[in-house]
Design a protein around this motif. Structure first.
Motif, PDB file in Angstrom:
ATOM      1  N   HIS A   2       0.968  -1.391   0.147  1.00 36.21           N
ATOM      2  CA  HIS A   2       0.125  -0.192  -0.501  1.00 36.21           C
ATOM      3  C   HIS A   2       0.982   1.423   0.000  1.00 36.21           C
ATOM      4  N   GLU A   3       0.529   1.976  -0.549  1.00 34.95           N
ATOM      5  CA  GLU A   3       1.365   3.284  -0.820  1.00 34.95           C
ATOM      6  C   GLU A   3       0.906   4.767   0.602  1.00 34.95           C
ATOM      7  N   HIS A   4       2.183   4.413   1.551  1.00 30.43           N
ATOM      8  CA  HIS A   4       1.884   4.695   2.366  1.00 30.43           C
ATOM      9  C   HIS A   4       2.237   6.410   2.908  1.00 30.43           C
ATOM     10  N   LYS A   5       2.384   7.189   3.714  1.00 29.98           N
ATOM     11  CA  LYS A   5       3.167   8.265   3.909  1.00 29.98           C
ATOM     12  C   LYS A   5       4.525   7.623   4.041  1.00 29.98           C
ATOM     13  N   HIS A   6       5.103   9.094   2.576  1.00 30.48           N
ATOM     14  CA  HIS A   6       6.505   8.584   2.856  1.00 30.48           C
ATOM     15  C   HIS A   6       7.370   9.713   3.318  1.00 30.48           C
ATOM     16  N   ILE A   7       8.486  10.073   4.168  1.00 32.19           N
ATOM     17  CA  ILE A   7       9.195  10.878   4.643  1.00 32.19           C
ATOM     18  C   ILE A   7      10.808  10.664   4.154  1.00 32.19           C
ATOM     19  N   SER A   8      10.880  11.697   3.893  1.00 38.80           N
ATOM     20  CA  SER A   8      12.631  12.110   2.583  1.00 38.80           C
ATOM     21  C   SER A   8      13.577  12.782   3.869  1.00 38.80           C
ATOM     22  N   PHE A  56       8.290   2.509  10.563  1.00 39.36           N
ATOM     23  CA  PHE A  56       8.888   3.165   9.383  1.00 39.36           C
ATOM     24  C   PHE A  56       9.680   2.392   9.418  1.00 39.36           C
ATOM     25  N   TYR A  57       9.288   1.957   7.840  1.00 39.89           N
ATOM     26  CA  TYR A  57       9.662   0.687   6.562  1.00 39.89           C
ATOM     27  C   TYR A  57      10.417   1.709   5.662  1.00 39.89           C
ATOM     28  N   CYS A  58      11.883   1.140   5.076  1.00 43.45           N
ATOM     29  CA  CYS A  58      11.990   1.622   4.167  1.00 43.45           C
ATOM     30  C   CYS A  58      12.650   0.156   2.566  1.00 43.45           C
ATOM     31  N   ALA A  59      11.636   0.502   1.517  1.00 46.46           N
ATOM     32  CA  ALA A  59      10.754   0.076   0.406  1.00 46.46           C
ATOM     33  C   ALA A  59      12.390  -0.322  -0.081  1.00 46.46           C
ATOM     34  N   ASP A  60      13.086   0.061  -0.255  1.00 46.31           N
ATOM     35  CA  ASP A  60      14.284  -0.468  -0.443  1.00 46.31           C
ATOM     36  C   ASP A  60      14.615  -1.650   0.648  1.00 46.31           C
ATOM     37  N   ILE A  61      14.774  -2.015   1.222  1.00 45.72           N
ATOM     38  CA  ILE A  61      15.229  -2.982   1.703  1.00 45.72           C
ATOM     39  C   ILE A  61      14.110  -4.532   2.306  1.00 45.72           C
ATOM     40  N   ILE A  79       1.841   3.654   9.473  1.00 52.50           N
ATOM     41  CA  ILE A  79       3.200   2.979   8.720  1.00 52.50           C
ATOM     42  C   ILE A  79       3.600   3.877   7.927  1.00 52.50           C
ATOM     43  N   ILE A  80       4.102   4.515   8.279  1.00 49.08           N
ATOM     44  CA  ILE A  80       5.429   5.331   7.697  1.00 49.08           C
ATOM     45  C   ILE A  80       6.538   5.120   6.247  1.00 49.08           C
ATOM     46  N   SER A  81       6.417   5.657   5.259  1.00 47.75           N
ATOM     47  CA  SER A  81       7.893   4.666   4.580  1.00 47.75           C
ATOM     48  C   SER A  81       8.816   6.075   4.295  1.00 47.75           C
ATOM     49  N   VAL A  82       9.878   4.911   4.695  1.00 50.15           N
ATOM     50  CA  VAL A  82      11.135   5.740   4.740  1.00 50.15           C
ATOM     51  C   VAL A  82      12.288   6.101   3.832  1.00 50.15           C
ATOM     52  N   SER A  83      12.521   7.399   3.101  1.00 46.85           N
ATOM     53  CA  SER A  83      14.137   6.832   2.515  1.00 46.85           C
ATOM     54  C   SER A  83      14.941   6.299   3.020  1.00 46.85           C
ATOM     55  N   HIS A  84      15.581   5.665   2.067  1.00 50.07           N
ATOM     56  CA  HIS A  84      17.483   4.583   2.367  1.00 50.07           C
ATOM     57  C   HIS A  84      18.157   5.467   3.673  1.00 50.07           C
ATOM     58  N   GLU A  85      18.211   6.976   3.143  1.00 48.12           N
ATOM     59  CA  GLU A  85      19.043   7.979   3.797  1.00 48.12           C
ATOM     60  C   GLU A  85      18.224   8.122   5.421  1.00 48.12           C
ATOM     61  N   ILE A  86      17.541   8.401   5.299  1.00 54.46           N
ATOM     62  CA  ILE A  86      17.126   8.435   6.535  1.00 54.46           C
ATOM     63  C   ILE A  86      16.589   7.249   7.075  1.00 54.46           C
TER      64      ILE A  86
END
Length: 270
Positions: A2-8, A56-61, A79-86
């Motif tokens: 699902h498309e969750h809120k994303h924080i970068s 928090f989850y990182c979709a890249d991983i 549930i919040i998606s975060v960037s790899h850097e975060i």
């Protein structure tokens, strides 16, 4: 997924809060919250009925099917998606499954404890400082399915990321209580526990003791041992005979040897 809120952005207030929870014991104490990392640890915390406020989850991983099914049980707004850097900013470990969470700590005071069996077995650790040793003690407690672990005069808060990591989540699965040495001694005496202190002086060999009643195995630090307060209130000091050149072992190894002797006796009824 699902498309969750994303924080970068590292300037996001929630990310700043999560970083503080990771790095500062004072922030964990003030808020009653902590940051945990890893799919297994999160699963154990959920099973142990910890309240999870944010994931928090990182979709890249994060590509684990078990993790995906776990997320389905949570409200979308938690549930919040975060960037790899975060994610790298929040993560404590080099290898990880791409999932973290903010959770609410539990009450670890003695007043909330009740046993539902006649001869409980408790491990007491006085003033342990090293998170690795605390984690190892908790893993030993989990392996033996102890009724509780008491930490007297704690030097490190239970939700330190290194304790969570080294305990592999056992910090969530075990009943853990904290208090001063005097508070814990008073509790054990009131509840009629045998207090068996691992010590070098006035000791009997650990296999010679009867542990079939309510039993507390008490261990100190490898460097300082136990305080006089424990030794003067001990039912019996016990010792593991050493056959080599040194007179001490890692505290978690010693605790394991003593605990499993108690388990053996209690199983057999001595």
């Amino acid at each position: 997924m699902h498309e969750h809120k994303h924080i970068s952005s590292a300037q996001n207030p929630l990310i700043k809060k999560a970083v503080l929870l990771k790095d500062k014991a004072r922030e964990r104490k003030k808020t009653g919250l902590f940051l945990l990392e890893g799919l297994r640890e999160l699963s154990i915390a959920i099973k142990a009925e910890y309240e999870i406020t944010t994931i928090f989850y990182c979709a890249d991983i994060f590509e684990n099917s078990d993790g995906n099914s776990l997320l389905k049980d949570f409200p979308e707004n938690k549930i919040i998606s975060v960037s790899h850097e975060i994610y790298k900013k929040l993560a404590y470990r080099d290898t990880t499954e791409g999932i973290l969470a903010i959770a609410k700590g539990k009450d670890h005071t003695l007043s909330t404890l009740a046993f539902n069996k006649p001869n409980p077995l408790i491990l007491v650790a006085e003033a342990p400082e090293k998170p690795g040793n605390i984690g190892a003690l908790l893993r030993t407690a989990d392996a033996a399915n102890l009724d509780a672990v008491f930490i007297a005069n704690p030097k490190t808060d239970l939700y330190n990321p290194n304790i969570i990591r080294s305990s592999v989540g056992c910090v969530f699965s075990r009943t853990i209580k904290t208090g001063s040495t005097q508070e814990i001694i008073s509790y054990l005496q009131q509840e009629r526990f045998g207090i068996f202190c691992a010590a070098l002086t006035a000791s009997k060999e650990y296999t010679s003791i009867n542990y079939t009643g309510p039993t507390a195995i008490v261990v100190g630090t490898e460097h300082d041992g136990l305080s006089k307060e424990w030794l003067s209130n001990s039912t019996q000091n016990i010792i593991i005979p050493m056959e080599g050149e040194i007179d001490s072992m890692n505290v978690s190894v010693s605790a394991a040897i003593l605990i499993f002797e108690v388990k053996r006796q209690q199983k057999l009824g001595r």
